[in-house]
Structure formats: C-alpha cells, structure tokens
Design an enzyme around this catalytic site. Structure first.
Site, short mmCIF file in Angstrom:
data_model
loop_
_atom_site.label_atom_id
_atom_site.label_comp_id
_atom_site.label_asym_id
_atom_site.label_seq_id
_atom_site.Cartn_x
_atom_site.Cartn_y
_atom_site.Cartn_z
N ASP A 1 55.36 20.16 153.69
CA ASP A 1 54.03 20.38 154.27
C ASP A 1 53.01 20.37 153.14
O ASP A 1 53.33 20.68 152.00
CB ASP A 1 53.98 21.75 154.96
CG ASP A 1 54.69 21.75 156.30
OD1 ASP A 1 54.65 20.71 156.97
OD2 ASP A 1 55.29 22.77 156.66
N ASP B 1 57.02 25.84 158.74
CA ASP B 1 56.60 27.22 158.95
C ASP B 1 56.44 27.60 160.42
O ASP B 1 56.35 28.77 160.75
CB ASP B 1 55.30 27.52 158.20
CG ASP B 1 54.17 26.56 158.60
OD1 ASP B 1 54.36 25.79 159.56
OD2 ASP B 1 53.12 26.60 157.94
N ASP C 1 58.96 23.71 164.08
CA ASP C 1 59.62 23.11 162.92
C ASP C 1 61.11 23.44 162.88
O ASP C 1 61.87 22.83 162.11
CB ASP C 1 58.98 23.62 161.62
CG ASP C 1 57.57 23.09 161.43
OD1 ASP C 1 57.29 21.99 161.92
OD2 ASP C 1 56.76 23.78 160.80
#
Length: 963
Positions: A359, A649, A653
């Site tokens: 990310d 997070d 996910d």
C-alpha cells in the site's frame, strides 16, 4: 426500571445499571473504578500445556526410539556380564561398571536432549503468546467526552465504543446508533454471511443470538458501516466467554524448511537403523568365518556396541533442535525490528520473497496528512494567502464531516481515525476558534451520518449550524463535483484542472460540498431506508471547494526500495489514489522505472486473468483499485511461481493477505481482521521493516544451512570411520604383527557415548553461536532463491560430501596411528591398542567439528576473519573443546568413554590428536581462495533489473535453451 435517553436526536432504551452518560462516556476515574470491580476485558487463559506431557511427547521421535533401544540392549548385555562375573565390579579394571555406565550415559543424553526439546517447545509457545501481546486488540471509546483509542482489555462495563468496517468487536453490548452496519458472527452462530444490525429495533433478549440485531458480540468482525454501542458484558461474561469450545489451541504449522529438516532427520534415522542391522549381520558373518563360535558374551557385547555406535554415528541428534532454536532466535530478532512474525513459515518465505506489493499510504509514506493548499471561489490558498472566511469554512466543514479525533495531552497527540480526516483537525486547531473536534460538535451538533465506503467514495453528515440543518459531503473530487449544481461549465473545468494539477503533484485531494435542508426534509430522511436517504442527501449539492493534502514519503522508503531492487525483489505499489498521484509518488521513490507500467482499477477489470498473469512483471503501480483486486494480483504472481509479500490494513484485504505467501498487516492503522489474516504484523506500518525482515529471513535460512552442513559433515565422517573402520581394521588386526595381540580381541571403533558427546556437546555450542552470530555477508545483493530449491543447492551438497569424506579419512588415519603407538608400547594389550586408537579418532572428530563451525561462519578463510567480530563462534568453540578435553584427558572420565588413560603422558598421541585436524586448515584455505578467485573472475554484476525466479529445473532448461 428503564429510561429514555437521546443519541443523535433519537430515543434509545438502555439499562439504569449501565449508568453511563451516552454523550461524554465514562470518566477516567469511573472507568478505573469499574475495571477494578469487574476486572479486565479478557478471556480466561486456555489450560496451560502440561510440561510433563510435552516432555513425554519428545520420545515419539524415531531417533530417540533408536537410542533408547540401543541403551536397553546395552543394559541387557551388562546384566548378562554381571551374572557371569558374579557381579564383581572390580574385575578386569572395572569393566562391568563401565558396561553399566555407558548405556546410562546414552540414556542421560537422550533424557537431557528430550528435556531441551520440551523446554524449547514450551518456550516457543510462550514466545507466540508474547508476540501476541506486542499487537493487542485496540478499540475506540468515548471517555471524558473525547474519542480515544485504548487496548480492548481496558474496556469496562458502560463504555461507549465506536466500531467501523474492519474492526473486531471488543465486547458485548447494545447498539446506540448504527449506519449500514453489519457484522460477521460466524464464531458464535456459524453463519459466514454478515448479519445486518439495526439500533432502532426493540430489544428482546429472549431472541436467539443470531436474531438480536440490536446487539454486537465480542470477537465478531464489522463487515460494513459504523456504529456506537454501550458495553454490557466483558471478558468471561460475554457470549464468547460462555462458550468454552471457542477457546481453541492454536496449532502451529510446519514450514517447508522444517518439513525438509524433519525429512532429513528421518532419512538419517532410517539410515542409522539400516546400518545398525547391516553392521550387526556383517560382524556375525565375520565371526562365523573366522572363529565359528558365538558363545562369547564379549563378542555379542562388542557387536552390539559397534552396531549401536554406527547407528548413533548416522543420526545427527541436534538437527531438529538446533534448527528450531535458530528459527526462534530469528523470530525474536525480527520482533525487535518491529516485524512481528506470527508463524515460523513466514521466516523461510521471507528469504524467498521476490515481490513486495505494498500500500502507499502509511507504508511508503508517513501517514501524516497535512493540508497544504485549498481551492475555493476560483483561487488557491497558496496564491492568495490564507483567507479566514473563504478557507475556514472548508476546514470546519471537513472537521464536522469526519469520524476522526485528535486529542493533545502533554504536547503529545492521541490520534483516532483516518489520517485525511485528522489533517482537518490539525488545521482546525491552528486556524479555528473552536480548536477541537468536541468543541465544534458541541456548537454544531450532528443529526445524522452516512459513513464513508469505498464504493461511493463519499461521507455525509447533517449538522445543526446556526439553527439550520446543513448537509456536508466530502469525498473524491471526480465523484463529488459531478453532484454539484452550482458549477458552470467554466467553473467545472477550472475545478477539474486544479484537481488534476494537484494530483500530478502527488497531493491527496478531497472535495467538499454542502446544502441546507428544512426540518420537514430531515424528518423524511430519518424515516426513509438508508439507500434512499443516501441518494437524496448526496445530490443537488453546492460546491464549496477542494482541499489538497500531502502524505510525504517516508525517509526510509526510498533507500528500502533501492535495496529491494539490488536484491532482485520487485516493489509494487497498490493504492486507491488517483493514477497521477500514484505515479508521482512511485517515480519519486523509484518504484516506477523505464519499461514499467501503471494501471488503474478500471483497466484491470478489462484484463483477463490469463493476460494479467502473462504480463504481471511489467506492472509496477496499481491505482484506484478495489481491495478485491489485490487477490487477483497475488494469484497472478503466484501463477508465475513467485513468492509474494502483500500489505494490507482493511477487512477487505484479508483474502489477499491470507492468499499471499507473506501477508503483512499494518500494526497501527490495520484493522483487527487484517491482522488475524496476516503472517506478519508491521508494528510501525513501515515499508522498510518488510525489507529488513526479508534480509533477516535470508540470513536465518543461510544460518540453518550452515548448521545442517556442519552436523552432516560430522555424521558422514562418523559413518565412514565406523563402518569402513570395521572392515579395514578387522583385516589389519587379524594379520601380520598385530595378530599376536589382537587375535582374541573384539574390535570396536568408537563407543556410542563418544559419538553422542561429539554430536551434541561438541556441536551444540557452535550451532547456537552460528544462529546468534551476525554475518558480514550481504544477503541483499543477490536474487531470491526459489522456494522449490533443494537445501543442498549451490554446492552445499558436494561440499558436505567431500568434507565429510575428508574428515572420515583423517579419523581413520588417526585411529591407525593411535593403535600403532599403543602397540609399540612395552607390555601393550589389545585393550590399550583399541582405547588409544578410539581416543585418537574421538579427538580428531571433535576438533574437526569445531573447525568446521569456524569455517562455515564466513565465506573468507579462517585466517582472514576477524576473531573479535566472530567472538561468539570462537567462544563457543572454546567451550566445546573444553568439554572434549575433559572427556579425553581426565582419567576417570576417559575410562568411562573407552578413552586411553595415559593420554596426558603421551606427547606423541597428543600431537596426532591435535595435529591431524590442522590438515583441514590449508585445505579449507585453498578451497575458499579458489572459490573467491572464481567469483571475482566472474565479475558478478550489480542487479539492475527484475527477473522472475524460476524453479531449478525450469531455470536449467532456460539456460540450455539460451545456449
């Protein structure tokens, strides 16, 4: 007794017993008092593992069974000898006593080694529990009229808790408010589908758990929406606590490396059993040919001892124990570097990691959003300067339309919520007279909220501002601008140009819009279904402006990415941001290079799985992707047989984290759902922590290979010495000048106790030291190894074999020289010859084992290595040699180990025992210098591009095709 209270202008029924101010929550003092009364919000610990049962479980191992069988046979033979000698322990130089002591030592070693294994297993369990404490469950609660984040264990009865998508519910409680709220309660109900929650329904506690829409339960996961609830039960009093069956024991899976080690141990264990049987039969055949009589108990005793010795020689007893210890040390080291590894499998996988999908926000960047520019009424703040009236409205509206909170205590900030929302609160503190979130809400109370979700990309609130009902909407500009009715074509174009410009500068851009509604319209909205009210609220808006924020790259991220590329690892950025923002950050960090491509979620949807798989290595940036797209990306890389690390997070996910080889959850911003699905938790949410973990994983893998090689070199040498020695010295001692003395003796090479001493004590200290010792090797300047690669690859198999054979030959030579020395002494006996020979072989094997440890600690020759840097290995070698000398030179101990009593008075034998092992020094030196020369001649180039890591067979085929 019940009473009505008001939350968000709606009546809610709650119990007097809870006695909580639903607006300001519990006070700190009251919370402390209740915690003392009701205890911590924790389940009772699972029943501790019985150490005795753990100890008993160690005896299921094949290697241990063989040694126990060997000691039992030795005891039986000792008892037979005792009966024949009428239990005269002083007879023949205390031979009967020694016959009992030898199996006792074997038994002692087995029991001690099993104790070490049991202690290690218990410590591993304790370590896992300790690692769990490093990442405790967090919860957002209202205390003292402020929203704060605390450990879930500190929640108490009456606390008002905020839950959002991805959170794990920390306790049982009644809903006070909910918006599009659903939770996964499979741990309680068995239903995998989310259960819709609604705070407006009547509270009926006689309903089954699955039908109580007004309640949330501990351990359930929030799938969608947001809500507030008041805690009614904690710890063991929750529904989860009442169901003892849910207190499960976590079973630890074996990693591929551990499976390989266990398999290797079994191969050598069965090999030892086969050698035991073979040796036993061969000796019987020799006895039949040479003497034809089997009446001698000495023959049977010696035959069993030789067979046992050969089995012990073949078994690397410390293989599994030493490898597990090194893995455990590695996990603890990684925890100190902020990488909390939940299972050992991740350690090995990290060493093979070829792709890191990360990310952007918080991992590659600092996750500290700051407002740097604002646009309103055709002008930018940076151009016109800060205008209190023009831009203050954007700051205050953005603060009202948020779930975040910012509390300053002793010059430190307690943050709760999304970083983009927190940036408004920083600016609120700086520019607005309200200063804090609680103050602005007190003066402009919230009447309704529609939480943000990734599909709408909007969040909306209705607040009472200056006696008017004001709808505030904030979200993605490309979505929100199109819902505004006050923008002319030119103004729309102007706003889009500013948005594009800021996005190209790597700014995060949010749009803010608003409108006023009447009391009657508000009443209608409250009575409508959520989807209908949502559409009405978020349409026909008036554009207020754009806000530009930046989350600067972490200082460590650029260096970490450069290290990745030099290590043959491909860093990939995955973000929900605009494609221009993503590309700008990726270019500045070095992720997006020449030949790499950036792709949006919409473009990704148009690509088939097959096409994505075939071209996966060309994509370096994914922008505006949905969480479920991560799963496609993981599977595409894995279809190309690459080991993938994936960060995440959010609750969505979790599938990608679980499917990846190394799932990395964020320790700070990560939801509890993501942490549960991950293999590793980044305690600092930092990309560089992943890279450090990969480096550590590679180092651990090499250390384990070194220990295995050290153990196997000695095992091979012992097999050669004991097995070939039986044939060679049987022939030598039955002919020529030897025949007179040795004719009636029963040949043995090494006793089982001598071999066990070398295998455990002489190897033990250096093996652990190799696990603790840092290396000067740079493991991040080479490409990852294939997960399909054999543990004996890259020359380790051949090096182990030729070094084992060399040590075996040296030991045979030493055995002969020791026998020859004793043979030439006045009044020599067969017992003297065998003891002197055995002692020489024992010393040579023990000393060479320590030499091998030093040789394996570095790629450079021993004489070119800095002893001060490698002091741990050298110190361990000194300890090992001390134990070796103890057995060899102390007469009483030497007698028990079939040692030569007069060794200390025999300089020639000492010279043989110490001098012969030093033959390895020039040989190892020459071999290492040749390897270093060849490596230098190859002129290994620095890695500048990414290449797929192919399995060994495919890599070999690829090279052949190129030729």
């Amino acid at each position: 007794m019940k009473k009505n209270v008001i939350v968000n202008n709606r009546p809610i029924i709650t119990d007097d017993l809870l006695q909580t101010n639903l607006k300001s929550g519990l006070s700190s003092q009251e919370a402390k008092s209740r915690s003392e009364k009701f205890g911590l919000n924790e389940l009772q610990s699972a029943k501790k593992t019985n150490p005795f049962l753990v100890y008993l479980s160690q005896f299921k191992d094949l290697l241990v069974i063989i040694l126990l069988f060997a000691s039992l046979l030795s005891y039986i033979l000792a008892i037979v000898s005792g009966v024949q000698t009428h239990w005269d322990f002083k007879h023949d130089n205390y031979k009967l006593l020694i016959e009992f002591i030898e199996p006792s030592i074997i038994l002692f070693v087995v029991l001690t080694n099993s104790l070490v294994g049991a202690v290690q297993e218990i410590k591993s369990e304790q370590a896992i529990n300790a690692l769990k404490k490093l990442s405790p469950l967090q919860a957002k609660v209202i205390r003292d009229n402020n929203l704060i984040t605390i450990n879930a264990s500190d929640i108490t009865i009456g606390d008002v808790v905020l839950v959002e998508a991805g959170d794990v519910v920390p306790a049982d409680g009644y809903l006070l408010f909910s918006s599009n709220l659903s939770s996964i309660e499979s741990s309680l109900t068995g239903e995998s589908e989310p259960t819709q929650k609604d705070y407006t329904v009547s509270r009926d506690l006689t309903l089954p758990i699955a039908d109580r829409k007004f309640m949330l339960y501990s351990s359930s996961i929030i799938a969608t929406g947001t809500g507030y609830f008041i805690v009614s039960a904690i710890g063991q009093d929750t529904e989860l606590g009442k169901i003892s069956a849910l207190v499960n024991k976590q079973e630890e899976n074996l990693s591929p490396l551990q499976i390989k080690i266990n398999k290797l141990g079994k191969i050598f264990g069965y090999g030892g059993l086969a050698l035991f049987i073979t040796s036993f039969l061969v000796q019987i055949i020799f006895q039949a040919i040479s003497k034809g009589s089997f009446a001698s108990t000495v023959f049977w005793s010696t035959t069993v001892v030789n067979a046992i010795s050969l089995a012990v020689a073949a078994i690397p007893e410390g293989l599994i124990a030493f490898s597990s210890i090194i893995l455990a040390i590695g996990v603890q080291r990684m925890a100190k570097k902020r990488a909390i590894v939940k299972d050992l499998m991740a350690v090995e996988s990290l060493g093979s990691c070829a792709v890191i999908c990360s990310d952007k926000t918080g991992t590659l960047t600092q996750n500290k959003m700051t407002i740097v520019n604002m646009f309103s009424d055709s002008s930018e703040m940076q151009d016109t300067g800060y205008d209190e009236n023009k831009y203050l409205k954007l700051i205050e509206y953005g603060s009202l339309c948020s779930e975040a909170n910012l509390i300053k205590e002793d010059d430190k900030y307690n943050l709760a919520g999304d970083p983009t929302e927190i940036s408004f609160l920083y600016s609120l503190e700086q520019y607005s007279a309200y200063k804090t979130k609680s103050n602005i809400l007190d003066n402009n109370p919230r009447l309704m909220v529609i939480p943000f979700d990734s599909d709408r990309k909007l969040m909306s609130t209705i607040n009472r501002i200056n006696n008017k009902n004001v709808v505030i909407v904030k979200g993605a500009p490309d979505v929100l601008i199109n819902r505004c009715i006050n923008l002319s074509e030119d103004k729309l174009k102007e706003a889009n140009l500013v948005n594009d410009k800021w996005a190209s500068m790597a700014y995060r851009v949010l749009a803010i819009a608003s409108k006023e509604i009447s009391d009657s319209e508000l009443k209608k909205l409250e009575d409508m279904p959520l989807e209908e009210s949502q559409k009405l609220i978020e349409s026909n808006l008036e554009f207020n402006g754009l806000v530009a924020m930046i989350d600067p790259p972490r200082e460590t991220a650029k260096d970490a990415i450069e290290m990745c590329k030099k290590a043959g690892i491909k860093p990939v950025m995955i973000t929900g941001d605009n494609i221009n923002t993503a590309k700008a950050i990726a270019l500045s960090l070095g992720i997006l290079n020449e030949g790499d491509r950036a792709i949006t979620g919409l473009e990704l949807d148009e690509i088939s799985d097959e096409e994505l798989t075939n071209n996966i290595e060309h994509y370096a940036v994914y922008a505006r992707v949905k969480p479920e797209d991560k799963l496609r990306i993981v599977r595409a890389w894995q279809a190309r047989k690459q080991v993938v690390a994936m960060t995440g997070d959010g609750v969505n996910d979790a599938p990608a984290l679980k499917a990846s080889d190394i799932g990395c959850a964020m320790g700070i911003t990560g939801t509890e759902a993501s942490k549960q699905a991950a293999n590793m938790i980044l305690a600092d949410d930092n990309f560089s922590t992943i890279v450090k973990a990969v480096d550590n994983g590679r180092s651990i893998y090499q250390k384990i290979k070194n220990v295995i090689q050290n153990l196997l070199i000695t095992s091979i040498a012992e097999i050669i010495l004991v097995f070939l020695g039986l044939f060679i010295f049987k022939a030598i001692f039955s002919s020529g000048q030897w025949k007179a003395i040795m004719a009636n003796s029963e040949l043995y090479i090494l006793s089982a106790t001598q071999l066990l001493w070398i295998n455990l004590f002489t190897h033990g200290f250096p093996a652990i030291a190799l696990g603790l010792q840092d290396s000067k090797e740079n493991y991040m300047n080479r490409r990852p190894i294939s997960k399909y690669e054999s543990i004996f690859s890259n020359g380790m198999g051949w090096n182990t074999l030729w070094q084992g054979i060399l040590v075996g030959i040296l030991s045979i030579i030493g055995y002969y020289l020791g026998a020859l020395y004793a043979f030439n002494q006045p009044n020599a006996t067969a017992d003297d010859v065998l003891r002197a020979a055995s002692t020489m072989a024992f010393l040579i094997l023990g000393i060479t084992a320590t030499f091998n440890s030093i040789n394996l600690m570095s790629k450079k020759p021993i004489i070119m290595s800095n002893p001060l840097f490698y002091w741990k290995v050298y110190a361990s070698v000194i300890f090992s040699l001390a134990f070796l000398i103890l057995v060899a030179f102390v007469k009483q101990i030497a007698l028990v180990f079939n040692g030569y009593e007069a060794l200390a008075e025999s300089p020639e034998l000492i010279g043989y025992g110490i001098g012969i092992p030093f033959v390895l020094v020039p040989i190892y030196f020459t071999q290492k210098m040749i390897v270093l020369f060849l490596e230098k001649k190859k002129k290994t180039r620095e890695i500048t591009d990414f290449k797929l890591i192919l399995p060994p067979k495919e890599a070999k085929l690829s090279k052949t095709n190129k030729k």
